[in-house]
Motif scaffolding. Structure first.
Motif, PDB file in Angstrom:
ATOM      1  N   SER A   1       0.771  -1.205   0.003  1.00 46.80           N
ATOM      2  CA  SER A   1      -0.105   0.047  -0.050  1.00 46.80           C
ATOM      3  C   SER A   1       0.752   1.385   0.072  1.00 46.80           C
ATOM      4  CB  SER A   1      -0.943   0.008   1.200  1.00 46.80           C
ATOM      5  OG  SER A   1       0.001  -0.025   2.458  1.00 46.80           O
ATOM      6  N   TYR A   2       2.105   1.077   0.687  1.00 53.72           N
ATOM      7  CA  TYR A   2       2.829   2.378   0.573  1.00 53.72           C
ATOM      8  C   TYR A   2       3.566   2.497  -1.010  1.00 53.72           C
ATOM      9  CZ  TYR A   2       7.278   4.671   0.637  1.00 53.72           C
ATOM     10  OH  TYR A   2       8.412   5.754   0.105  1.00 53.72           O
ATOM     11  N   VAL A   3       3.922   1.527  -1.375  1.00 48.91           N
ATOM     12  CA  VAL A   3       4.249   1.846  -2.830  1.00 48.91           C
ATOM     13  C   VAL A   3       3.361   2.049  -3.740  1.00 48.91           C
ATOM     14  CG1 VAL A   3       5.315   0.586  -4.841  1.00 48.91           C
ATOM     15  CG2 VAL A   3       6.143  -0.023  -2.693  1.00 48.91           C
ATOM     16  N   VAL A   4       1.877   1.760  -3.729  1.00 48.22           N
ATOM     17  CA  VAL A   4       0.816   2.170  -4.487  1.00 48.22           C
ATOM     18  C   VAL A   4       0.678   3.487  -4.377  1.00 48.22           C
ATOM     19  CG1 VAL A   4      -1.549   1.990  -4.680  1.00 48.22           C
ATOM     20  CG2 VAL A   4      -0.271  -0.217  -4.798  1.00 48.22           C
ATOM     21  N   ASP A   5       0.731   4.206  -3.112  1.00 54.90           N
ATOM     22  CA  ASP A   5       0.381   5.405  -2.766  1.00 54.90           C
ATOM     23  C   ASP A   5       1.753   6.153  -3.190  1.00 54.90           C
ATOM     24  OD1 ASP A   5      -1.033   7.344  -1.064  1.00 54.90           O
ATOM     25  OD2 ASP A   5       0.841   7.749   0.004  1.00 54.90           O
TER      26      ASP A   5
ATOM     27  N   LEU B   1       7.006  10.655 -12.628  1.00 55.78           N
ATOM     28  CA  LEU B   1       8.459   9.813 -12.375  1.00 55.78           C
ATOM     29  C   LEU B   1       8.489   8.803 -13.296  1.00 55.78           C
ATOM     30  CD1 LEU B   1       8.946   9.390  -8.564  1.00 55.78           C
ATOM     31  CD2 LEU B   1       9.927  11.331 -10.240  1.00 55.78           C
ATOM     32  N   SER B   2       9.691   8.740 -14.048  1.00 52.70           N
ATOM     33  CA  SER B   2       9.894   7.447 -14.903  1.00 52.70           C
ATOM     34  C   SER B   2      10.124   6.286 -14.022  1.00 52.70           C
ATOM     35  CB  SER B   2      11.226   7.881 -15.677  1.00 52.70           C
ATOM     36  OG  SER B   2      12.172   7.710 -14.711  1.00 52.70           O
ATOM     37  N   ASP B   3      10.004   5.058 -14.921  1.00 53.33           N
ATOM     38  CA  ASP B   3      10.206   3.753 -14.382  1.00 53.33           C
ATOM     39  C   ASP B   3      11.426   3.553 -13.508  1.00 53.33           C
ATOM     40  OD1 ASP B   3       7.549   3.151 -14.971  1.00 53.33           O
ATOM     41  OD2 ASP B   3       8.447   1.553 -16.502  1.00 53.33           O
ATOM     42  N   THR B   4      12.644   4.429 -14.108  1.00 51.21           N
ATOM     43  CA  THR B   4      13.822   4.116 -13.677  1.00 51.21           C
ATOM     44  C   THR B   4      14.130   4.692 -12.343  1.00 51.21           C
ATOM     45  OG1 THR B   4      14.703   4.237 -16.103  1.00 51.21           O
ATOM     46  CG2 THR B   4      16.390   4.764 -14.142  1.00 51.21           C
ATOM     47  N   LYS B   5      13.311   5.820 -12.272  1.00 52.66           N
ATOM     48  CA  LYS B   5      13.399   6.894 -10.987  1.00 52.66           C
ATOM     49  C   LYS B   5      12.645   6.124 -10.077  1.00 52.66           C
ATOM     50  CE  LYS B   5      14.735  10.737  -9.193  1.00 52.66           C
ATOM     51  NZ  LYS B   5      16.207  10.900  -8.985  1.00 52.66           N
ATOM     52  N   LEU B   6      11.379   5.620 -10.429  1.00 52.81           N
ATOM     53  CA  LEU B   6      10.614   4.845  -9.130  1.00 52.81           C
ATOM     54  C   LEU B   6      11.358   3.449  -8.831  1.00 52.81           C
ATOM     55  CD1 LEU B   6       7.278   4.670 -11.240  1.00 52.81           C
ATOM     56  CD2 LEU B   6       7.719   5.819  -9.052  1.00 52.81           C
ATOM     57  N   SER B   7      12.080   2.944  -9.800  1.00 47.83           N
ATOM     58  CA  SER B   7      12.892   1.719  -9.241  1.00 47.83           C
ATOM     59  C   SER B   7      14.070   2.141  -8.366  1.00 47.83           C
ATOM     60  CB  SER B   7      13.497   0.954 -10.353  1.00 47.83           C
ATOM     61  OG  SER B   7      14.483   0.289 -10.043  1.00 47.83           O
ATOM     62  N   SER B   8      14.515   3.392  -8.814  1.00 45.61           N
ATOM     63  CA  SER B   8      15.718   3.766  -7.901  1.00 45.61           C
ATOM     64  C   SER B   8      15.250   4.207  -6.473  1.00 45.61           C
ATOM     65  CB  SER B   8      16.458   5.038  -8.509  1.00 45.61           C
ATOM     66  OG  SER B   8      17.511   5.539  -7.626  1.00 45.61           O
ATOM     67  N   ASN B   9      14.131   5.237  -6.619  1.00 45.87           N
ATOM     68  CA  ASN B   9      13.591   5.576  -5.236  1.00 45.87           C
ATOM     69  C   ASN B   9      13.126   4.624  -4.296  1.00 45.87           C
ATOM     70  OD1 ASN B   9      14.328   8.114  -6.467  1.00 45.87           O
ATOM     71  ND2 ASN B   9      12.281   8.790  -6.573  1.00 45.87           N
TER      72      ASN B   9
ATOM     73  N   ARG C   1      13.867   1.624  -4.319  1.00 47.87           N
ATOM     74  CA  ARG C   1      14.729   0.318  -4.390  1.00 47.87           C
ATOM     75  C   ARG C   1      14.028  -1.038  -4.765  1.00 47.87           C
ATOM     76  NH1 ARG C   1      15.001   3.120   0.063  1.00 47.87           N
ATOM     77  NH2 ARG C   1      13.964   1.538   1.379  1.00 47.87           N
ATOM     78  N   LEU C   2      13.231  -0.735  -5.893  1.00 53.22           N
ATOM     79  CA  LEU C   2      12.635  -2.093  -6.481  1.00 53.22           C
ATOM     80  C   LEU C   2      13.231  -2.428  -7.802  1.00 53.22           C
ATOM     81  CD1 LEU C   2       8.947  -0.455  -6.166  1.00 53.22           C
ATOM     82  CD2 LEU C   2      10.105  -2.634  -4.429  1.00 53.22           C
ATOM     83  N   ASP C   3      13.331  -3.603  -8.380  1.00 55.97           N
ATOM     84  CA  ASP C   3      13.758  -4.038  -9.725  1.00 55.97           C
ATOM     85  C   ASP C   3      12.648  -3.701 -10.389  1.00 55.97           C
ATOM     86  OD1 ASP C   3      11.818  -6.130  -9.649  1.00 55.97           O
ATOM     87  OD2 ASP C   3      13.187  -7.555  -8.655  1.00 55.97           O
ATOM     88  N   MET C   4      12.876  -3.617 -11.930  1.00 56.30           N
ATOM     89  CA  MET C   4      12.093  -3.336 -12.776  1.00 56.30           C
ATOM     90  C   MET C   4      10.868  -4.236 -13.009  1.00 56.30           C
ATOM     91  SD  MET C   4      13.174  -0.440 -13.607  1.00 56.30           S
ATOM     92  CE  MET C   4      12.241   0.007 -15.180  1.00 56.30           C
ATOM     93  N   VAL C   5      11.091  -5.480 -12.556  1.00 55.26           N
ATOM     94  CA  VAL C   5       9.893  -6.623 -12.703  1.00 55.26           C
ATOM     95  C   VAL C   5       8.657  -6.035 -11.636  1.00 55.26           C
ATOM     96  CG1 VAL C   5       9.086  -8.840 -11.961  1.00 55.26           C
ATOM     97  CG2 VAL C   5      11.375  -8.680 -13.473  1.00 55.26           C
ATOM     98  N   SER C   6       9.288  -5.760 -10.453  1.00 52.50           N
ATOM     99  CA  SER C   6       8.302  -5.052  -9.534  1.00 52.50           C
ATOM    100  C   SER C   6       7.703  -3.731  -9.978  1.00 52.50           C
ATOM    101  CB  SER C   6       9.117  -4.875  -8.308  1.00 52.50           C
ATOM    102  OG  SER C   6       9.714  -6.218  -7.661  1.00 52.50           O
ATOM    103  N   VAL C   7       8.504  -2.795 -10.347  1.00 51.85           N
ATOM    104  CA  VAL C   7       7.916  -1.689 -11.123  1.00 51.85           C
ATOM    105  C   VAL C   7       6.612  -2.189 -11.917  1.00 51.85           C
ATOM    106  CG1 VAL C   7       8.363   0.463 -12.516  1.00 51.85           C
ATOM    107  CG2 VAL C   7       9.737  -0.267 -10.664  1.00 51.85           C
ATOM    108  N   LEU C   8       6.871  -3.052 -12.744  1.00 53.56           N
ATOM    109  CA  LEU C   8       5.735  -3.289 -14.047  1.00 53.56           C
ATOM    110  C   LEU C   8       4.725  -3.971 -13.154  1.00 53.56           C
ATOM    111  CD1 LEU C   8       4.950  -3.939 -16.709  1.00 53.56           C
ATOM    112  CD2 LEU C   8       6.420  -5.856 -16.747  1.00 53.56           C
ATOM    113  N   TYR C   9       5.079  -4.783 -12.107  1.00 53.11           N
ATOM    114  CA  TYR C   9       3.886  -5.323 -11.334  1.00 53.11           C
ATOM    115  C   TYR C   9       2.838  -4.211 -10.606  1.00 53.11           C
ATOM    116  CZ  TYR C   9       1.665  -7.198  -7.122  1.00 53.11           C
ATOM    117  OH  TYR C   9       0.669  -7.442  -6.115  1.00 53.11           O
ATOM    118  N   TYR C  10       3.580  -3.317 -10.234  1.00 48.70           N
ATOM    119  CA  TYR C  10       2.901  -2.071  -9.333  1.00 48.70           C
ATOM    120  C   TYR C  10       1.984  -1.404 -10.493  1.00 48.70           C
ATOM    121  CZ  TYR C  10       4.348  -3.085  -4.702  1.00 48.70           C
ATOM    122  OH  TYR C  10       4.743  -3.756  -3.310  1.00 48.70           O
TER     123      TYR C  10
END
Length: 276
Positions: free
Chosen positions: A236-240, A248-256, A258-267
């Motif tokens: 819920s924190y990540v969704v928020d 934010l770009s996916d790269t920035k979301l991943s960095s901020n 600390r998620l891998d790109m697969v997790s970013v896609l999942y969200y």
């Protein structure tokens, strides 16, 4: 010479670069605005007459937004993202005297709908929860650390105390942190460990396990009237965070986060399902 695909494109994109938006985000703004003005040129009789951006009204922008919903079936999240792009564009034009109108001023975003597994209630109530001494101090620390973007695997790791000492606490959080330090310091001495999640009784391995943390969280679920499963709290924190930072770009979301790109896609997929 730069070709403008929508009014004041060169000026606006220079401004977006000045406020340090990522190139991919600037590209998203351009796509939104090109689409808006192509639609107005084809379907809006007022704009078709002279193509003057300073003659656009809120009804003209609302017509476009309604089309996105009825014909393209966009989600509420996408609707809000498009509206955010248009808001920033028209505010830029207004502040630089390119127009005397703010045609998005009266347009409202759509309420975001969350999957049943995602509840933001605890984030909203956190300032009250961390002052509630009826809730165990470890439970309160778990919630506070997840609200800072740490997963339970991260903060149960031995050595996390080094990261913990670097966190900048907000004003309302500091009294709780002072209370927690007064609680944990005698235990750290007794267990000969600087870590922050430690068993209160002497043990060979003093660190609290994931199963051990659940023993604190479970009774507090009834006190707070909400589920406290760490994986769902983190989700819920990540969704928020995604919803609050649509540009934010996916790269920035991943960095901020600390998620891998697969997790970013999942969200992204999870949020997409919110309105379906």
């Amino acid at each position: 010479m730069t070709t403008n695909n929508y009014p004041y494109q060169a000026n606006f994109e220079t401004y977006l670069k000045q406020v340090a938006l990522a190139p991919i985000t600037i590209s998203e703004y351009s796509s939104t605005l090109i689409d808006l003005f192509e639609y107005l040129s084809n379907f809006n009789h007022g704009y078709q007459k002279d193509h003057r951006v300073n003659q656009l009204y809120d009804r003209d922008i609302q017509q476009y937004m309604n089309m996105l919903v009825s014909e393209r079936n966009i989600t509420n999240t996408t609707y809000n993202k498009v509206l955010s792009h248009l808001n920033i564009y028209f505010k830029y034009l207004f502040s630089h005297d390119f127009t005397q109108k703010l045609p998005t001023l009266n347009l409202k975003g759509k309420e975001r709908q969350l999957p049943s597994s995602v509840s933001l209630k605890w984030l909203k109530e956190l300032p009250n929860i961390i002052t509630d001494d009826q809730v165990h101090i470890y439970t309160r620390l778990v919630l506070l650390l997840i609200s800072k973007g740490y997963s339970i695997k991260e903060f149960l790791q031995p050595g996390f105390y080094k990261e913990f000492e670097q966190i900048k606490w907000q004003g309302f959080e500091q009294p709780f942190i002072n209370q927690f330090k007064a609680f944990i310091e005698p235990i750290q001495v007794r267990q000969s460990s600087p870590d922050i999640f430690l068993k209160q009784r002497f043990a060979g391995d003093p660190h609290i396990t994931l199963a051990g943390i659940h023993k604190y969280l479970k009774p507090d679920e009834k006190k707070l009237g909400m589920p406290l499963k760490p994986s769902q709290l983190f989700q819920s924190y990540v969704v928020d965070y995604f919803l609050k930072h649509p540009d934010l770009s996916d790269t920035k979301l991943s960095s901020n986060l600390r998620l891998d790109m697969v997790s970013v896609l999942y969200y992204h997929q999870l949020i997409h399902k919110m309105n379906h």
